[in-house]
Design an enzyme around this catalytic site. Structure first.
Site, mmCIF file in Angstrom:
data_model
loop_
_atom_site.group_PDB
_atom_site.id
_atom_site.type_symbol
_atom_site.label_atom_id
_atom_site.label_comp_id
_atom_site.label_asym_id
_atom_site.label_seq_id
_atom_site.Cartn_x
_atom_site.Cartn_y
_atom_site.Cartn_z
ATOM 1 C CG LEU A 140 -1.916 -1.054 1.217
ATOM 2 C CD1 LEU A 140 -2.776 -1.052 2.548
ATOM 3 C CD2 LEU A 140 -3.126 -0.901 0.173
ATOM 4 N NE ARG A 141 6.817 2.393 1.808
ATOM 5 C CZ ARG A 141 7.516 1.449 2.144
ATOM 6 N NH1 ARG A 141 7.712 0.205 1.195
ATOM 7 N NH2 ARG A 141 7.746 1.022 3.506
ATOM 8 C CB ALA A 142 2.040 2.253 -4.846
#
Length: 699
Positions: free
Chosen positions: A283-285
C-alpha cells in the site's frame, strides 16, 4: 535570497526554466514541498544534469531553525525531538541556517555514516565522546547519493532503517546514542551500471527517467548556458536571481498551503483504482501517490485534488513499483491511467447530512432531477455501451470491422497470417535463438575459502562488516572501527619508560570482521550443434537467467562466454546490469562445431582481465558442455591443453556434462579432471538441476 555562484541555478536548467516543469524538476520540487513523499530516484544516462539539478535544489528551500551549537539540528519548536547535545536552556539562542545538502559517497564506511568514537578524545583524554555521522548532519536537510545503485549493502541497510524509523541508533565502543534522522533522500544512477535493490527502490517515493534532449535547439541552449556559467559563475547566477527567488517563494507558498488541500473520498478511490490496476505490491504506492497528488495541487495553487494531480502523481510514483523483477522495463501503460481517470475531476465529497438524516438542502430540486453526470458514465474500464446493449462496436469486447469477403480476391497479408503454416519448414539449426523460461529462485552459491572482496551477500570474507573475529594494526583489508581493548592491551605489553601507560600510534588496533563478499560468476557455455536441442538450451538459459537474478540480489557480477562454429565470444562482459544481460542472453543462438579450446581460453582471458581490474574479486567458472571438441585434427588435445591452462589459474570450476544418449564417451568427466572441477552428470541438466549444480558449495 543571496546568490550561490558555486552551484548552477535550478531555474537555469533546461526543462526547469519554464512552466510546466519537466519530470525531473517537478519530482524534485514536489518532494521538497512534501518531504513525506519519501525522496526521488533519478535514473538516466551520464551527462543529463542529474547531479546539477540536485545540488541546485538546496538553495531553493527555506532555512531551518536550530539551537546554536546543536550538531544534530533538532527542531526547537518540536519538544519531541531531543538532541544528544542537549538539553538546551532558554539562554541558548535559536538561529536560522540554510538547508544542508549532505553527499553520501558510495565508498563511505559505516562509522562515517552513523558516527563513531572520537579518537582524539579517547586516546588523549581517556574520554568516551561521540562524533556525529552523515545521517545526523542530514537531519532536516537533503541526503544525496550519487550512483546509488553502487552503494554497498551495509550502507543500504542503514538507509533503510533510517528511512523507516526516522531515527539513527548507534550502539558500539562503549557508548549508546540515538538521534532523529529525517531527510529528503535523493539518489541518481545510471542503469547501465546495475540496478538498485528492491527494498531501497521501494523507499524512494518518486522516480524519473532522464535523457539528453533530442532537439538540436535544446542541446545548443544547454551548451550555451553551461559555457556562460563556466566563464562567469557570479554573473550567470545574478542573471537568474529573480527566477530563483520566485521559485523559492512558490515552494514556500506550496508548503504553507499543503494543509488546506482537500483530498476527497472520490479522489482517494481513484488513486486506489489506479494502484490496483497496475498491481503494485503493498500500500505504499497508494500513500505516496496520494501525498504527491496533494503536493501537486498545492504547487498549482489549488485547494482540492483533481484528476490532473492524480495523473501526474501516478506517472512519478508508480513506474518503479510495478516491476516484478529487474528484467522488467520501467514505466507504466498510460492508456490504463486514462481509462480509469476518464479525463474528469473526482466529484467532491457529499454535503453533511441534514436534520432528518438526508442530505442537506443545497437549493437544488430535492433529488428529483437527473442523476449526477459523474454517475451516468461508464465505470472505469467499462465500455460506453450498456450491459443490455452489449459492448459498443469497435471496442475490444465488441465486433470488429467485417472480414473481407473471399470473393474479393485479395490475398491475405503474408506478413500477418491468421494461423502459422504447420507445413512450413523449420528454421535451420542455430538460426533462431532459443528463449529462456521464467527465472526461479536459486540457492546460495559460495566460493571456497575466505576472501577479501567487496562487501556483499555471498561468500565468506574478512572486511569492514560482519561479526568481530579479532584485531589487527590498521592496514588493507581491515576496517576503521577501533578495537579499544586490544589497543590498550598492545600498549600494556610494550615496555614502558615509567609507571604510566602511554598510547602510541603503533599501538592502534582495529577490529577484524568476518562477513560476506561479492563474486564473479562466469559461464562458459557450449552453444554448438551437439548442445542445440531446444529443451537443453532453454534449461541452460533459464538457469543462467536465474543466477543473474540471484546475482542482482546479492550484488554479484555475472559474465557469459559462448563457443560455437569456429570461435568463442564474450557475449556478456562481467556486469551487474541485469537489463543488458537479459537482452544478450535472450538473443543467444546455437549450432555448428564445438571449439572447446577457444571457449576455455576466452574464459581464461576474461578471468585474467577481471583479476587485474580487481584482484580481490574471486570468480566461479561454470563450464556447460558435453566435452566433444570438434573443429579439425587435434581439437581434443587443444581442449585438454586449454583446460590445463585454466586449472593453473586456481579458479573454482564446475563442469556440467551435457552428453546424452545410450552411448556416452565420458569426455566431460575427463575435462573436469583436467580442470580440477566438480563434474555433474546430464541427469542434473534441467532448470532445477543446473541451478542447484552451479550453486553447490565448491569443495
Amino acid at each position: 535570497m543571496p546568490s550561490r555562484p558555486s552551484h548552477y541555478p535550478f531555474s537555469a536548467i533546461v526543462g526547469c526554466d519554464a512552466e510546466p516543469l519537466d519530470d525531473l524538476g517537478l519530482a524534485l520540487v514536489l518532494a521538497s514541498v512534501s518531504p513525506e513523499i519519501g525522496g526521488v530516484l533519478v535514473r538516466g544516462e551520464k551527462g543529463t544534469a542529474k547531479s546539477t539539478a540536485v545540488r541546485a535544489l538546496a538553495s531553493l528551500l527555506p532555512p531551518v531553525r536550530v539551537h546554536r551549537g546543536d550538531r544534530f539540528s533538532t527542531d526547537p519548536d518540536d519538544p519531541a525531538q531531543e538532541s544528544p547535545d542537549g538539553p538546551f536552556g532558554t539562554g541558548v539562542p535559536v538561529e536560522a541556517r540554510p538547508v544542508r545538502l549532505v553527499e553520501l559517497p558510495v565508498g563511505a564506511t559505516e562509522d562515517r555514516v552513523l558516527g563513531s568514537l572520537h579518537l582524539e578524545q579517547a586516546l588523549t583524554h581517556g574520554k568516551v565522546s561521540y562524533e556525529p555521522g552523515l545521517l545526523a548532519r542530514a537531519h532536516r536537510g537533503l541526503l544525496y547519493v550519487d550512483e546509488v545503485n553502487l552503494l554497498h549493502d551495509h550502507l543500504v541497510d542503514l538507509l533503510l532503517d533510517a528511512a523507516a524509523t526516522g531515527r539513527a541508533t548507534v550502539e558500539r565502543d562503549g557508548f549508546s546514542v540515538e538521534h532523529a534522522a529525517r531527510f529528503l533522500l535523493i539518489g541518481t544512477m545510471n542503469p547501465e551500471e546495475g540496478e538498485l535493490r528492491p527494498q531501497l527502490l521501494d523507499r524512494f517515493g518518486l522516480t524519473v527517467e532522464v535523457a539528453a534532449p533530442a532537439d538540436p535547439a535544446a542541446r545548443v541552449e544547454v551548451v550555451r548556458r553551461r559555457m556562460a556559467y563556466d566563464a562567469d559563475p557570479a554573473a550567470f547566477a545574478e542573471r537568474y536571481r529573480a527566477a530563483e527567488e520566485a521559485l523559492a517563494a512558490r515552494i514556500a507558498r506550496a508548503r504553507a498551503g499543503l494543509g488546506r488541500v482537500l483530498l476527497s473520498e472520490a479522489a482517494l478511490l481513484k488513486i486506489a483504482q489506479v494502484c490496483a490496476a497496475y498491481e503494485v505490491d503493498g500500500l505504499r504506492a497508494d500513500i505516496v501517490t496520494a501525498r504527491t497528488a496533494v503536493a501537486h495541487a498545492a504547487w498549482a495553487g489549488r485547494t482540492s485534488v483533481t484528476s490532473a494531480d492524480i495523473r501526474r502523481a501516478a506517472l512519478l510514483a508508480l513506474p518503479h513499483r510495478r516491476r516484478r523483477n529487474p528484467f522488467d522495463a520501467p514505466g507504466i501503460d498510460e492508456e490504463i491511467l486514462d481509462r480509469i481517470l476518464g479525463g474528469e475531476d473526482p466529484p467532491p465529497d457529499p454535503p453533511p447530512p441534514g436534520p432528518d438524516g438526508g442530505p442537506a438542502d443545497d437549493g437544488g430540486d430535492g433529488g428529483s432531477g437527473p442523476a449526477d453526470p459523474a454517475d451516468t458514465g461508464p465505470e472505469p474500464g467499462e465500455s460506453p455501451g450498456t450491459a443490455e446493449d452489449g459492448p459498443a462496436p469497435g471496442t475490444p469486447d465488441g465486433p470488429g470491422p467485417a472480414e473481407p469477403e473471399a470473393s474479393h480476391g485479395a490475398d491475405p497479408d503474408p506478413a500477418t497470417p491468421a494461423e502459422p503454416d504447420a507445413r512450413a519448414p523449420a528454421p535451420a539449426p542455430g538460426a533462431a535463438p532459443v528463449g529462456a523460461a521464467a527465472p526461479y529462485r536459486t540457492r546460495k552459491l559460495t566460493v571456497r575459502g575466505t576472501g577479501e572482496g567487496a562487501d556483499g551477500r555471498r561468500s565468506r570474507a574478512t572486511g569492514t562488516r560482519g561479526r568481530r573475529v579479532g584485531a589487527a594494526p590498521p592496514g588493507p583489508g581491515t576496517g576503521s572501527s577501533l578495537h579499544l581493548v586490544e589497543t590498550v592491551r598492545a600498549a600494556a605489553l610494550r615496555p614502558r619508560d615509567g609507571g604510566r601507560l602511554r598510547l602510541h600510534p603503533r599501538d592502534l588496533r582495529v577490529a577484524v570482521r568476518e562477513g560476506q563478499e561479492t563474486n564473479l560468476v562466469l559461464f562458459c557455455v557450449d552453444a554448438s550443434g551437439s548442445m542445440a536441442a531446444r529443451k537443453r538450451m532453454t534449461e541452460v538459459k533459464t538457469a543462467i537467467l536465474s543466477l543473474l537474478l540471484d546475482a542482482y540480489r546479492r550484488r554479484d557480477k555475472v559474465g557469459l562466454v559462448t563457443f560455437r562454429g569456429r570461435a568463442a565470444e564474450l557475449v556478456l562482459p562481467p556486469t551487474r546490469s541485469v537489463d543488458i544481460a537479459a537482452a544478450r542472453l535472450d538473443g543467444l543462438p546455437a549450432g555448428g562445431r564445438t571449439p572447446l579450446a577457444e571457449g576455455l581460453l576466452e574464459a581464461a582471458r576474461v578471468l585474467r582481465r577481471e583479476r587485474l581490474r580487481d584482484p580481490r574479486t574471486r570468480p566461479l567458472l561454470v563450464v556447460v558442455t558435453d566435452g566433444r571438441a570438434t573443429g579439425g585434427p587435434g581439437a581434443v588435445g587443444r581442449a585438454f591443453g586449454a583446460a590445463d591452462h585454466v586449472a593453473g589459474l586456481g579458479v573454482t570450476t564446475v563442469v556440467v556434462d551435457g552428453e546424452s544418449g545410450p552411448l556416452r564417451l565420458g569426455l566431460a568427466a575427463d575435462l573436469a579432471r583436467r580442470l580440477g572441477a566438480d563434474h555433474l552428470p546430464v541427469s542434473e541438466v534441467s532448470a532445477e538441476g543446473l541451478g542447484a549444480a552451479v550453486k553447490e558449495r565448491a569443495a
